[in-house]
Scaffold this active site. Structure first.
Site, PDB file in Angstrom:
ATOM      1  N   SER A 122     -31.160  -6.688  32.627  1.00 38.66           N
ATOM      2  CA  SER A 122     -29.979  -6.139  32.854  1.00 38.66           C
ATOM      3  C   SER A 122     -30.301  -4.847  33.344  1.00 38.66           C
ATOM      4  O   SER A 122     -31.089  -4.317  33.456  1.00 38.66           O
ATOM      5  CB  SER A 122     -29.430  -5.822  31.306  1.00 38.66           C
ATOM      6  OG  SER A 122     -28.581  -4.880  31.318  1.00 38.66           O
ATOM      7  N   TYR A 181     -28.710  -3.511  22.381  1.00 45.52           N
ATOM      8  CA  TYR A 181     -28.927  -4.434  23.622  1.00 45.52           C
ATOM      9  C   TYR A 181     -29.704  -3.713  24.584  1.00 45.52           C
ATOM     10  O   TYR A 181     -30.778  -4.491  25.211  1.00 45.52           O
ATOM     11  CB  TYR A 181     -27.388  -4.568  24.150  1.00 45.52           C
ATOM     12  CG  TYR A 181     -27.215  -5.328  25.422  1.00 45.52           C
ATOM     13  CD1 TYR A 181     -27.368  -6.675  25.383  1.00 45.52           C
ATOM     14  CD2 TYR A 181     -27.266  -4.669  26.824  1.00 45.52           C
ATOM     15  CE1 TYR A 181     -27.199  -7.288  26.711  1.00 45.52           C
ATOM     16  CE2 TYR A 181     -27.280  -5.396  27.881  1.00 45.52           C
ATOM     17  CZ  TYR A 181     -27.173  -6.608  27.922  1.00 45.52           C
ATOM     18  OH  TYR A 181     -27.074  -7.326  29.166  1.00 45.52           O
TER      19      TYR A 181
END
Ligand SMILES: [Zn+2]
Length: 709
Positions: free
Chosen positions: A584, A597
């Site tokens: 990410s 996250y």
């Protein structure tokens, strides 16, 4: 064998095809009846024809031969699968002193009714020279089995009676066509011609009679074979004790599909003359009848011989490889036996090639020397090929061959067709001419697993891998989502290279079972894409321990479990591999209220670097893709954004359209990132185009704060 011809069904079949002449429609009907019997034809084998008079474009009567075209399967053939040819012209060719295969095919192509028609069968001239309206040709197992016995004529006469003529083996082409018609003209009463070590032709002026004769003669051969067995032999043929010993053998720790198939796949894989590694698909067959057959003490002698009919050599090579893995072997010993056996097979093949190409006095290009059929007592029969389809065809033919050879076991040894005939078929000049013309697809033969298969990212990634020729397995714990994605992809790319595995990446046992299933189906794994991810929006003050653990379990532990489970497969294959982690943009540029996250993704990213360090010795590269917000792909929403989106919208006081706009505007290139763009990045690493490992490739339109560093 059952005669499936049905008057009512035939009439309905013809009536349903008003665009097609009734005679040709009937030809399609009985061709399909033949195609339905695996004991008659398999995978494009056999051919049928019909002759008809029709007016040509000038209104003149013309005699045509419609014959099965190459690339069509009798089981599913349509009228379009029967190219029409100028029959009067073909008959005149009989007067030539000789006709090369190349010129023969040229004559076919220049005398077609439709210039775009497929190539007519190589056996076209047999059909053209014989006078009958309907001609049926199959490679019927029972008949062919009789022709491989010592004194085949004696058995054929005893089994089939006096209505047949027998021809020794002759390569398909002009000489065979002439020999056939001469044989027929010597005795016009014959109803069938048997070609030794090849097959059977039946003919008549009516579709039903030609078909019924085929069924009748094949049934006689089947009954004859069955009648040769002494009472009690049936159980002797497939001993129940053998099944037990087979399962005992497979119970040995190292002799399991999980161990053997990747080792085999690694041993088979080869680097071609252009320096490109070729990857094999495997197709395991292990039903109890097959295991019992392979457990027979005479299995090597019985099943180690050549093909039933020369057609098969293209799909299976002439000989299978028999792998005897002793129950006491450990994994290393199994690996050594497999590698040595594959190498020895290759050496024998090279010798055969050199011997026969010298004898033929022709320059030929050697095909790869790897076996296509591997018989492993205790484990089963493995078909191998450069695609799942090729592997399945090899396995289908090999299973049928084992069955056929079992039927003839009481009558004497199975005699191979001479290797000069096998060579002539395998290295037929027209097949050779096609070599090297089609470059294999970038990922041809490779097996990939994409986790998080039920989401939008997986659609884009899988699409790119499928497009490049890989066999792709998608995994997800959510079966309905997984099936929805698979259905979308199958609609675009077909289902042949697509598989699904229900698996929970947070559970090591579930992952082990999932990868075991992939190995069982495809033989191994080359490309692993840990892609499963979830998100949770909460500032640390409000973030519960349970939510933090849940996100960590999928995004970090879930990457660990799949990499760990893939390592033994990479190690057994022994030729490297690719891991591409869908990481990410947050790893370098985290956001508030996104702690679980960002931390889990950063941890997985670090894990990827450790994997790059550790797996380099296996030749496995590990790289990371850092993408920014992907919302949907091909109508599949991102599961992650379904959860995160509303909170993010609230946080930024935006509607869904505004949210997408916001993410686009925050990057340098003002790009909205798509799942297919992420797929392109995965494809780049998956193909191993550069010697790169431990690297991060952003797919985010350019976010300075997320530049890798
Ligand atoms: Zn044939």
């Amino acid at each position: 064998m059952e005669n499936r011809f049905n008057q009512v069904e035939a009439a309905a079949f013809v009536a349903a095809r008003p665009d097609c002449s009734p005679v040709l429609a009937l030809r399609v009907y009985t061709s399909r009846l033949l195609g339905r019997e695996p004991e008659l034809v398999l995978h494009g084998g056999g051919n049928t024809s019909v002759k008809e008079r029709t007016p040509n474009i000038l209104g003149e009567e013309q005699e045509l031969l419609y014959i099965k075209g190459s690339g069509w399967d009798l089981a599913s053939i349509e009228a379009a699968g029967f190219p029409g040819l100028d029959l009067a012209w073909l008959r005149r060719l009989r007067g030539l002193p000789e006709l090369s295969d190349e010129e023969m095919v040229n004559q076919f192509r220049t005398h077609l009714l439709d210039a775009a028609a497929p190539n007519p069968s190589i056996e076209t001239l047999v059909h053209a020279f014989l006078p009958h309206r309907f001609i049926d040709h199959t490679h019927a197992d029972a008949v062919v089995t009789l022709t491989h016995l010592p004194t085949p004529e004696k058995h054929l006469r005893a089994a089939l009676g006096e209505g047949i003529a027998i021809l020794p083996f002759i390569m398909p082409g002009f000489p065979l066509a002439r020999a056939m018609v001469e044989l027929y003209e010597d005795d016009p009463q014959v109803e069938a011609v048997i070609l030794l070590q090849h097959g059977i032709f039946t003919f008549a002026d009516e579709a039903e009679i030609a078909y019924s004769r085929m069924i009748d003669y094949v049934t006689r051969a089947e009954k004859y074979l069955a009648g040769q067995r002494t009472p009690g032999n049936r159980s002797q043929l497939l001993p129940s004790e053998a099944t037990n010993s087979a399962s005992e053998a497979s119970g040995a720790e190292a002799i399991t599909t999980a161990v053997v198939l990747p080792l085999l796949r690694g041993a088979l894989s080869c680097v071609d003359s252009a320096g490109v590694r070729r990857y094999f698909s495997l197709d395991l067959r292990d039903d109890s009848v097959l295991l019992a057959a392979l457990a027979r003490p005479d299995a090597a002698q019985l099943f180690g011989g050549g093909v039933l009919t020369p057609d098969h050599v293209i799909r299976t090579k002439n000989y299978p490889l028999l792998l005897n893995l002793e129950p006491g072997f450990d994994q290393e010993a199994v690996g050594v036996v497999i590698r040595e056996a594959v190498e020895a097979y290759g050496n024998r093949y090279r010798q055969y090639f050199i011997r026969q190409s010298q004898a033929a006095g022709a320059e030929k290009i050697m095909l790869d020397p790897s076996p296509r059929v591997i018989l492993i007592p205790g484990l089963g029969l493995v078909g191998a090929g450069f695609s799942p389809k090729e592997a399945a065809i090899a396995a289908d033919i090999a299973v049928q061959t084992v069955r056929a050879k079992l039927q003839g076991v009481e009558l004497g040894p199975f005699l191979d067709l001479g290797e000069e005939h096998i060579f002539a078929m395998e290295y037929w000049s027209l097949e050779q001419a096609k070599l090297g013309q089609g470059k294999p697809a970038l990922l041809a033969g490779r097996v990939a697993l994409v986790t998080g298969g039920g989401g939008a990212m997986a659609v884009g990634i899988a699409a790119k891998l499928l497009e490049a020729g890989a066999r792709v397995f998608l995994s997800d714990r959510d079966q309905p989502r997984l099936e929805a994605v698979a259905a979308r992809l199958a609609a675009r790319f077909g289902a042949a290279n697509l598989g699904t595995v229900v698996m929970d990446v947070t559970d090591q046992a579930s992952v082990a079972a999932g990868l075991g299933q992939i190995v069982q189906t495809a033989g191994g794994l080359d490309i692993l894409v840990p892609n499963a991810g979830i998100a949770h929006v909460a500032r640390l003050e409000e973030l519960s321990g349970a939510d933090f653990a849940r996100v960590m379990a999928v995004n970090c532990h879930g990457v660990f479990t799949v990499i760990k489970a893939a390592i033994p497969i990479f190690r057994r294959q022994g030729y490297g591999g690719q891991v591409v982690i869908n990481s990410s943009k947050n790893v370098f540029d985290p956001g508030p209220a996104f702690g679980a996250y960002s931390a889990s993704k950063a941890a997985a990213h670090q894990l990827g670097k450790i994997a790059a360090l550790e797996l380099a010795e296996l030749g496995v590269a590990v790289n990371m893709i850092n993408a920014d917000a992907v919302f949907a792909a091909d109508g599949i929403d991102s599961g992650l954004w379904e959860v995160v989106g509303p909170d993010r919208m609230r946080a930024r006081k935006l509607d869904p359209a505004g949210l997408r706009e916001y993410y686009r505007n925050r990057n340098l290139l003002k790009a909205e990132v798509s799942a297919e763009q992420v797929g392109n990045a995965v494809l780049f690493f998956a193909a191993g185009l550069t010697p790169t490992t431990g690297a991060t490739l952003p797919v985010d339109g350019g976010i300075p704060a997320a530049f890798p560093r």
